[in-house]
Design an enzyme around this catalytic site. Sequence first.
Site, PDB file in Angstrom:
ATOM      1  N   ARG A  91      -3.892  -6.059 -14.400  1.00  0.00           N
ATOM      2  CA  ARG A  91      -3.589  -5.014 -13.395  1.00  0.00           C
ATOM      3  C   ARG A  91      -4.847  -4.240 -13.058  1.00  0.00           C
ATOM      4  O   ARG A  91      -5.626  -3.903 -13.934  1.00  0.00           O
ATOM      5  CB  ARG A  91      -2.574  -4.019 -13.959  1.00  0.00           C
ATOM      6  CG  ARG A  91      -1.178  -4.517 -14.097  1.00  0.00           C
ATOM      7  CD  ARG A  91      -0.283  -3.322 -14.467  1.00  0.00           C
ATOM      8  NE  ARG A  91       1.115  -3.626 -14.286  1.00  0.00           N
ATOM      9  CZ  ARG A  91       1.904  -4.040 -15.279  1.00  0.00           C
ATOM     10  NH1 ARG A  91       1.426  -4.194 -16.488  1.00  0.00           N
ATOM     11  NH2 ARG A  91       3.167  -4.289 -15.045  1.00  0.00           N
ATOM     12  N   GLY A 100      -0.626   0.789  -4.541  1.00  0.00           N
ATOM     13  CA  GLY A 100      -0.338  -0.432  -3.807  1.00  0.00           C
ATOM     14  C   GLY A 100      -1.533  -1.041  -3.098  1.00  0.00           C
ATOM     15  O   GLY A 100      -1.402  -2.004  -2.359  1.00  0.00           O
ATOM     16  N   MET A 102      -4.363  -2.292  -4.518  1.00  0.00           N
ATOM     17  CA  MET A 102      -4.993  -3.428  -5.183  1.00  0.00           C
ATOM     18  C   MET A 102      -3.940  -4.253  -5.907  1.00  0.00           C
ATOM     19  O   MET A 102      -2.749  -4.074  -5.698  1.00  0.00           O
ATOM     20  CB  MET A 102      -6.098  -2.931  -6.082  1.00  0.00           C
ATOM     21  CG  MET A 102      -7.238  -2.372  -5.236  1.00  0.00           C
ATOM     22  SD  MET A 102      -8.591  -1.775  -6.203  1.00  0.00           S
ATOM     23  CE  MET A 102      -7.816  -0.500  -7.106  1.00  0.00           C
ATOM     24  N   HIS A 454      -1.560  32.189  24.908  1.00  0.00           N
ATOM     25  CA  HIS A 454      -0.458  33.152  24.863  1.00  0.00           C
ATOM     26  C   HIS A 454       0.764  32.550  24.182  1.00  0.00           C
ATOM     27  O   HIS A 454       1.353  33.136  23.269  1.00  0.00           O
ATOM     28  CB  HIS A 454      -0.128  33.604  26.293  1.00  0.00           C
ATOM     29  CG  HIS A 454       1.013  34.565  26.357  1.00  0.00           C
ATOM     30  ND1 HIS A 454       2.303  34.151  26.593  1.00  0.00           N
ATOM     31  CD2 HIS A 454       1.071  35.906  26.168  1.00  0.00           C
ATOM     32  CE1 HIS A 454       3.100  35.207  26.563  1.00  0.00           C
ATOM     33  NE2 HIS A 454       2.372  36.290  26.330  1.00  0.00           N
TER      34      HIS A 454
END
Length: 885
Positions: A91, A100, A102, A454
């Site tokens: 991982r 999310g 890689m 304004h």
Amino acid sequence: MQYIYTFKEGNKDMRRLLGGKGANLAQMTNLGLPVPSGFTISTEACNAFYKNHNQLNNETLAQLKTALDQLSQNVGKSFNSLSKPLLVSVRSGAAISMPGMMDTILNIGLNDQTVVALAKITANERFAYDSYRRLLAMYGNVVEGISEATFDTVIEDMKHQNHYQSDLDLTTNDLKQIVSEFKKVYINKLHHEFPQNPTEQLLAAINSVFESWNNHRAEVYRRENNIPSDLGTAVNVQMMVFGNAGKDSGTGVAFTRDPATGKKHLFGEYLLNAQGEDVVAGIRTPQPISTLKEAMPHLYAQFEAIAAKLEFYYRDMQDLEFTIENGKLYMLQARDGKRTPTAAVKIAVDMVYEDLISKQEALMRIKPESVQSILYPEFDEKDLANHDFVASGLPASPGAATGQIYFTAEAAKAAHDEKQQTVILVRQDTSPEDIEGMVVSEGIVTSRGGMTSHAAVVARGMGTPAIVGVNELQVDYQKRSATISGHQLHEGDWLSVDGTQGHIYIGQIKTADTVVNENLSTLLGWAKQESHLGVYANADTPADFSQALRFGADGIGLTRTEHMFFKPERLLEMRRLIIAENAEARQLPLKRLLKMQQGDFYELYKLSAGRSVTIRLLDPPLHEFLPHDEKEIRKVAKQLDVTPTYLEQRVDSLKELNPMLGHRGDRLAVTFPDIYQMQVDAIIGAALQLLDENVIIEPHIMIPLTALKSEMSWVKDLVVNRIEQLLVNKNVRLEYTVGTMMEMPRACLTADEIAEVSDFFSFGTNDLTQLTFGYSRDDVGSFMPEYIKQGILPADPFQTVDVDGVGQLMKMAVEKGRSIKPQLPIGVCGEIGGDPKSIEFFEQIDVSYVSCSPFRVPIARLAAAQASLRNNRVVSQTVSVKSVN
Ligand code: PEP
Ligand code: MG
């Protein structure tokens, strides 16, 4: 050089080296939590990989071999073993979370032999092949670049042929067939086989994760979020545990507190007999975590205890990932959880009461702008999902509103009063004449104008959602219709506006209610104790002031008295005053206006309950109060009992080519001293009225548009002489101050001189920005968005202070002013007074207080506290606008 760290070697403070995920896995390991063994290949290895032409260098390779051997020893499993095969996950994990962006690959180590072995050992053939098909798909996608859809189609076809509802219906044989189909994909697409060697799989996976640091979506994400590209990612290699090993296995994610509300209870979901990605992918519907309590009570209790321990350790709400393998719990991830602003405030406040964090930490954890969404109504999320916005403009005043559109103030008012409709006023721009229509409108949209036009200023003051400068909007007053991005709209059609985002939707969208939030009040109370800057409100009416007080304002920093002339009977008297031919004819309207203004000030003073109230004398050019088109002129002439020709002449005589640079502010005092005198009479009269009731008020009177010391001196004399005369008449004493707005560059340049005749300064940054840049504050909508898009300006200087230009004038004015009067109170009351980034700067240059529209008070308060904490200010007391003479 150490490139690889086992989970036992790292800790949470090593994010930069190990990435967020690696550092937290190491920390959890060292806290004695059940984390599957593993190691992290560092971000330095990633950078070395890039230096080595996208190859792992020899040092990393050697360390990887050692780390793998060690892992095998620890867990008693090894690659290719048929009795105890080692499977690992790979991982990515950067120092700053990039959700999310890689890649992840699970089940590395499976091949045609180990899958059979795994089936035998676990006596679960289905599980083994389920794991193998996942590896084939993930590896195929991440390493080989085959689209996910290619693999999904194989599974979907299989389910379709067999009339299956869910992936769980796939049999072992189906999964075996899927595996063989997936292998064919490799041959067909890549002309080579899926690699059977686990080490080869692992190396390719590590390479791909490192390469994914520079994939397109990661690069875009980094650019959008200002993440430096040389940080690199780490890679975590971890022994697999299986949530898909059977009915007593599962996987899930949970937050330690509810990320939507902040409520303290475990919040999350899980799936039995599944691997991680199934929960996120939405293929099967996960169960709420609370049901795990019944399904596996011991395990739930263990998880609950771990969650509490982690939250206590990290001192923040955690987002956790876990897996259960054959009844045993494993932790796979812990990180600070994302949350809504409502939840963020509740969690921060609760954690202070739980003694987990200090009040200062709680204050620093909340993004000031984020509290906006707690204060304003928003669209109902579900209903909003069915609509796309058709146009956008400048988000001038936040909040969501839906209503029927009208193009004139009159029509809006009639629809509101007579038909009880909820109304959105849509115009090219607005002027003081439109005020009645603006008051009754739920939302305001104009095609022209900038953030200080304004429409923007008035809408913010009233807390009405507004969008200005909508270039895609054309209004046709004649036909009572408008075109928005090609859509034709008529009077009475429904429109929805999101003033927080600046988005316009056609049709009706439900809104959700604003809730006054107790936790936010608590937090704001702490912010007040910590801030060096006072936070006041720009408020013109008791309703505005009450709102501001509810949001914790210290008082009023600016009352624009002209806004008090907008009610019909007042406007009429104001008009009578303006068209009067001589001083004598001005007496009657002045007398009437005095009575009305005194009543207004009395109300504000009464509400103030001892808080400071700064009242500014009349500022805008007089012609703004007069009618302009023929029909209006005829109507008003009748009301004033003059001929239309006379009124027209008067209107013409007051017309100016550049009214913003013309006859306004203290210039009016010099030409029409009786108007300022009337206002002073009203202010002092109200204070004396309260004195009779034993309430002591110290009036603070503010002069607009001063450019010269001699000018301020002249006007101050006018004011002070009048006050003294009133006090002598009444034979009483009253403390009071007379200060000036700082809104002319010349005033800043000569602030030392002006300080000699001023009791306080208040920066009017709307005009100061207008005059420093030479940009008309009412017309920037036409070019400002393009200037920002092209990078010519970093931000709209009417929204965030231009530090290098306007900011330097302000700094000089503070220094020069204080060189004459060291205690001179100095405020900021332009729109940027409520902007967090600007507040940081005001704190640095030693401004005493800011003043902003009521709805921005909480944001400003939080930003002020953070600025003081960041600058290590010792805060004694909130500064107020006090006399320094
Ligand atoms: C300003 O100029 O910043 C200011 C507060 O005054 P106004 O917006 O009323 O001109
Ligand atoms: Mg001004």
